[in-house]
Design a protein around this motif. Structure first.
Motif, PDB file in Angstrom:
ATOM      1  N   UNK A 150    -101.017  91.985  -8.972  1.00 17.71           N
ATOM      2  CA  UNK A 150    -101.018  93.416  -8.654  1.00 17.71           C
ATOM      3  C   UNK A 150    -100.964  93.588  -7.135  1.00 17.71           C
ATOM      4  N   UNK A 151    -100.502  94.755  -6.711  1.00 18.13           N
ATOM      5  CA  UNK A 151    -100.325  95.007  -5.278  1.00 18.13           C
ATOM      6  C   UNK A 151    -101.536  95.762  -4.742  1.00 18.13           C
ATOM      7  N   UNK A 152    -102.094  95.235  -3.634  1.00 14.43           N
ATOM      8  CA  UNK A 152    -103.183  95.917  -2.937  1.00 14.43           C
ATOM      9  C   UNK A 152    -102.929  95.827  -1.436  1.00 14.43           C
ATOM     10  N   UNK A 153    -102.773  96.999  -0.795  1.00 10.18           N
ATOM     11  CA  UNK A 153    -102.577  97.067   0.659  1.00 10.18           C
ATOM     12  C   UNK A 153    -101.397  96.210   1.116  1.00 10.18           C
ATOM     13  N   UNK A 154    -100.308  96.269   0.379  1.00  5.97           N
ATOM     14  CA  UNK A 154     -99.110  95.537   0.758  1.00  5.97           C
ATOM     15  C   UNK A 154     -99.179  94.047   0.486  1.00  5.97           C
ATOM     16  N   UNK A 155    -100.192  93.636  -0.249  1.00  9.56           N
ATOM     17  CA  UNK A 155    -100.383  92.218  -0.570  1.00  9.56           C
ATOM     18  C   UNK A 155    -100.302  92.033  -2.080  1.00  9.56           C
ATOM     19  N   UNK A 156     -99.626  90.970  -2.495  1.00  5.67           N
ATOM     20  CA  UNK A 156     -99.580  90.648  -3.909  1.00  5.67           C
ATOM     21  C   UNK A 156    -100.792  89.772  -4.238  1.00  5.67           C
ATOM     22  N   UNK A 157    -101.737  90.346  -4.986  1.00  3.38           N
ATOM     23  CA  UNK A 157    -102.935  89.612  -5.405  1.00  3.38           C
ATOM     24  C   UNK A 157    -102.633  88.906  -6.721  1.00  3.38           C
ATOM     25  N   UNK A 158    -102.632  87.578  -6.670  1.00  2.00           N
ATOM     26  CA  UNK A 158    -102.346  86.755  -7.856  1.00  2.00           C
ATOM     27  C   UNK A 158    -103.673  86.193  -8.363  1.00  2.00           C
TER      28      UNK A 158
END
Length: 682
Positions: A12-20
Motif C-alpha cells: 500500500x502507498x503511504x506518503x509516496x512510499x510503497x509499504x510492502x
C-alpha cells in the motif's frame, strides 16, 4: 490508497512510499509465496513514477525470523532468496527495511540488501545458520563484513550470535533505532546505496586471526563454521559476485549434508517438545510467587532462574548461615547479570527475594519446589511440611532426579497437586527441564509445569513417572555399559576419548569425576539390599570411593587432578582396581577399538530409549533426543540417540543390541526397536 492485497505481501502507498508488509504468520518465514510477492511488489515500485521509494516490513510485530526451514531438502522453487535480494538492489528507487521483533537468518540477509535499515527498540538481529549446519546463502557472508569488518562478521556469523537493535546500530548494521520502525522507515530518505558496493574495512591480520580462532573454538571446528569463516574472509579478497557464488556453493553443499539434516531434526524436535498432546491441554494455574525449599546449589539456581523471569521467590532453609549466604550470592549474581546486559536492570532488585526460615512463610506461594538432598525419607518429610503449610491450590513440585514422584506425593493429602520438576545443574544455566506427571497429578498440572518452564526460558519436556524419567534412565544405561567395558578391557581414558571423538562434550568417567563419585556411591549403597545378585555389577566406583577418591573435588577419582588439571590417563591404582574386577569376573581383558566403544555406548542408549517409549515415559521419540542433547552432552550435530539409530543399518544395529545383551547377561530387557524406528517424526 491500497494498490494490492496478496496472501502474504500486502502493498500500500503511504506518503509516496510503497509499504510492502509481509503477512506470513507466525514468524513471516521467507517461503516461496513471500519471495514471489516481494518480487512482484518491487517490480511495481520500479514502474510507478509517483513513488519515491519502498519500505519492507513484517506484520504481527516481527520482520522476518528466517527462511522457511520446511523447504530444505525439497527442490528449490523460484524466485530464490538471492533473486529477491538482487531485485532490491536493482530497483532504481531506495528500499528501506523496517525491522521489528526478529530479523534473523534470511530476514537479516534481506535487510542487508536494502539501502537502509531502521530497527525498532527490542528487535533481535542475527545470522544463526551455523546452528543448522549451514551458512548464510544469500549474501550474508559478503554484505555483513562490508558494514562491520571481517573480524566482527567472523564472530557474528561463526557463532550465530544475536544482537539487540542498539548493539547492531553500534556496529553499523542498523542506521537508526526508533520507537516505531515502520513510521521511521517511511520518513527515511536514503539515497540508492547498496551494501554490495561498499569496500570491506581494512583490519590488521592478527585481529582477524584472533576472531577466526575464537569462532573455531566456539563452533568446535564443525564444517559449517569452517565454511562460514572461509566465506567471510573471501569477502575481503574477492569481487562481490565471486564471493557470492562461493558462498552459495558452500551453502548448497552444506544444506544436503548429514550434519545439517540432524540439526534440522533437533530444531523441529525442540519446537515439538514444548507442545502438550491434545488430551493434556488445559489452562495452566497462575504462578507469580515461587517458594524454593533448600538453599543449596540447586535451590539457589532455581531461585535465580525464577527471579530472572520476574517472579517473586521465597527461599526457605532452616540453616540460617546457608540461607544468608545464598541470599547474598543471588543478589550479587543478579547485579552482575544486569551490569553485563544479560537481564533488565529492574530484575536485579531485592524486593522480590524473600529469605524464609519458618514454614508459615511459604503460604503466599503459587508453586512450591522442593530442592533438598536426594533421599526419599528426607523428601517425604519435606513434603509433609509443605502439605501442612502451602495454600490450597498451590502446585507442589519435587526436583528429584531419580525417585518415584508418586511415592513422594503419597506423603501429602493432595497428590493431585504434586508433579516433578527436574532441573539440571546448574539450574540457572541449563535449559532442560523434565516435567514429570504423577499417577494422580491433576489434568492442569502438566500445562502449569510446561508453561512455568517456558516462562523461565527453559526447554520443558513432558515425562511419565519412572526411575530416572527420560534422561537419567538412559544415562544410567549408557554409564552402566561403559562400566562393563572397563571390565571387558578398556581403560577410562579409552572410553572417554572415543566418546568425545564422537562428539560428546565429556566422556562418562570425566563427567563422573566432575559430579563427584560419592553421590553415585551413596545411591548404590542405598540400593544394595535390593540388588539381584544374578545381575552384573561393576564394583570399580565403590573401590575408588573406599580409598577416598571422590573425583575432582578430592583431587583423585578415575583420574588425578594435580593443581586442578586432569591427568591424561589413569594411574596404577585405578588400573589395578579395574584389573581386579576383570579377574573376579573371570574375564580376559582385550583392547576395544574406538568404534566398538561408541557403538556399544550408543546401542545401550537406543535400547533404553525403545523401552521408555514403549512404557509411556517419553510421549514421543524425538523428546528423547531433546533430553539427551540438552542435558547430557549428546552431540547436537548427531541428532540424538533416536535420530542416530534411524540413520544406521538395521542389521548392524540389531547386532549391536545382541552385543550389549550378551555383555549385560541376566536381567537384560530388549527394547522394541520397531516402535522406536517407525514412530512418526514430529
Amino acid at each position: 490508497m491500497r494498490i494490492d492485497t496478496m496472501s502474504v505481501v500486502v502493498a500500500r502507498i503511504e506518503d509516496g512510499v510503497l509499504l510492502m508488509e509481509i503477512n506470513n504468520p507466525p514468524v513471516n518465514a521467507l517461503s516461496q509465496p513471500v519471495r514471489a510477492g516481494l518480487v512482484e511488489a518491487l517490480e511495481r515500485l520500479a514502474a510507478d513514477d509517483t513513488l519515491r521509494g519502498g519500505v519492507i516490513a513484517g506484520a504481527g510485530g516481527t520482520f522476518i525470523a528466517g527462511a522457511d526451514i520446511k523447504e530444505f531438502g525439497k527442490p528449490p522453487a523460484p524466485p530464490l532468496l538471492p533473486d529477491v535480494l538482487a531485485a532490491i538492489e536493482a530497483c532504481p528507487k531506495p528500499v528501506v527495511a523496517a525491522l521489528q521483533g526478529a530479523a534473523l537468518g534470511g530476514g537479516l540477509e534481506l535487510a542487508l540488501a536494502c539501502d537502509a535499515r531502521v530497527a525498532q527498540a527490542g528487535t533481535v538481529l542475527g545470522l544463526p545458520e551455523v546452528a543448522l549446519g549451514i551458512i548464510p546463502g544469500a549474501g550474508g557472508t559478503q554484505r555483513l563484513p562490508r558494514l562491520t569488518g571481517v573480524s566482527t562478521a567472523l564472530r557474528l556469523i561463526g557463532t550465530g550470535e544475536r544482537l539487540s537493535a542498539e548493539a547492531a546500530k553500534a556496529l553499523g548494521i542498523v542506521d537508526e533505532v526508533a520507537p516505531d520502525a515502520v513510521s521511521a522507515a517511511i520518513a527515511c530518505r536514503p539515497g540508492k546505496r547498496p551494501v554490495s558496493k561498499l569496500p570491506v574495512p581494512a583490519e590488521a591480520a592478527d585481529v582477524i586471526a584472533k576472531a577466526e580462532a575464537a569462532a573455531l573454538k566456539a563452533g568446535k571446528s564443525r564444517p559449517a563454521v569452517m565454511e562460514a569463516i572461509a566465506a567471510v574472509k573471501a569477502a575481503a579478497t574477492l569481487p562481490f559476485a565471486e564471493g557470492l557464488a562461493q558462498e552459495r556453493d558452500a551453502f548448497l553443499n552444506l544444506r544436503t549434508s548429514p550434519e545439517a539434516a540432524a540439526l534440522r531434526h533437533m530444531f523441529f524436535a525442540e519446537r515439538e517438545a514444548v507442545r502438550l498432546p491434545a488430551a493434556l491441554r488445559a489452562k495452566p494455574r497462575r504462578v507469580e510467587t515461587v517458594a524454593v525449599i533448600g538453599a543449596g546449589t540447586m535451590g539457589r539456581g532455581i531461585a535465580q532462574s525464577a527471579l530472572e523471569a520476574g517472579l517473586t521467590v521465597i527461599l526457605y532453609d532452616l540453616n540460617a548461615e546457608l540461607l544468608a549466604t545464598a541470599g547474598e550470592a543471588l543478589r550479587t549474581a543478579l547485579a552482575e547479570r544486569a551490569a553485563a546486559g544479560k537481564i533488565a536492570a529492574d530484575l536485579a532488585g531485592n524486593a522480590r527475594l524473600v529469605l524464609a526460615r519458618t514454614w508459615a512463610d511459604i503460604v503466599p506461594a503459587d508453586l512450591v519446589i522442593e530442592a533438598v538432598f536426594e533421599d526419599l525419607a528426607v523428601k517425604q518429610e519435606v513434603f509433609r511440611q509443605i502439605d501442612a503449610h502451602a495454600r490450597l491450590g498451590a502446585v507442589l513440585a519435587t526436583n528429584t532426579s531419580y525417585l518415584d514422584v508418586d511415592v513422594i506425593a503419597a506423603a501429602t493429602a493432595r497428590p493431585q497437586d504434586v508433579l516433578g520438576l527436574h532441573f539440571f545443574s546448574p539450574a540457572n544455566v541449563m535449559k532442560l527441564l523434565e516435567v514429570v506427571r504423577g499417577a494422580h497429578s491433576a489434568p492442569d498440572l502438566a500445562a502449569t509445569g510446561m508453561e512455568f518452564g517456558k516462562h523461565l526460558k527453559k526447554l520443558p519436556v513432558l515425562c511419565g513417572n519412572g526411575f530416572g524419567f527420560i534422561g537419567n534412565r538412559i544415562y544410567n544405561a549408557y554409564r552402566t555399559q561403559c562400566e562393563y567395558m572397563l571390565e571387558d578391557g578398556a581403560w577410562p581414558e579409552d572410553i572417554d576419548t572415543a566418546l568425545e571423538t564422537f562428539g560428546f562434550a565429556m566422556g562418562p568417567f570425566a563427567v563422573a569425576d566432575l559430579s563427584g563419585l560419592d553421590i553415585a556411591w551413596r545411591m548404590r549403597a542405598a540400593q544394595a539390599a535390593m540388588r539381584d545378585a544374578r545381575k552384573r555389577y561393576v564394583p570399580v566406583l565403590d573401590h575408588l570411593c573406599e580409598q577416598g577418591r571422590f573425583g575432582r573435588k578430592s583431587g583423585a577419582g578415575y583420574y588425578t587432578y594435580a593443581e586442578g588439571r586432569r591427568s591424561a590417563g589413569t594411574d596404577d591404582t585405578v588400573r589395578s582396581i579395574i584389573e581386579a574386577a576383570s579377574a573376579a569376573r573371570g574375564l580376559t581383558r582385550r583392547t576395544l577399538a574406538p568404534e566398538i566403544i561408541q557403538r556399544r555406548s550408543l546401542a545401550a542408549m537406543v535400547n533404553e530409549a525403545a523401552l521408555l517409549l514403549a512404557g509411556g515415559i517419553a510421549q514421543r521419540a524425538s523428546d528423547i533426543d531433546v533430553v539427551l542433547v540438552q542435558g547430557y552432552g549428546f552431540p547436537r550435530f548427531a541428532g540424538g540417540p533416536v535420530y542416530w539409530a534411524r540413520t544406521q543399518d538395521r542389521t548392524t544395529l540389531e547386532r549391536d543390541l545382541d552385543i550389549i545383551a550378551a555383555a549385560t547377561g541376566f536381567g537384560f530387557e530388549r527394547g522394541p526397536l520397531d516402535l522406536l524406528l517407525t514412530e512418526s517424526a514430529p
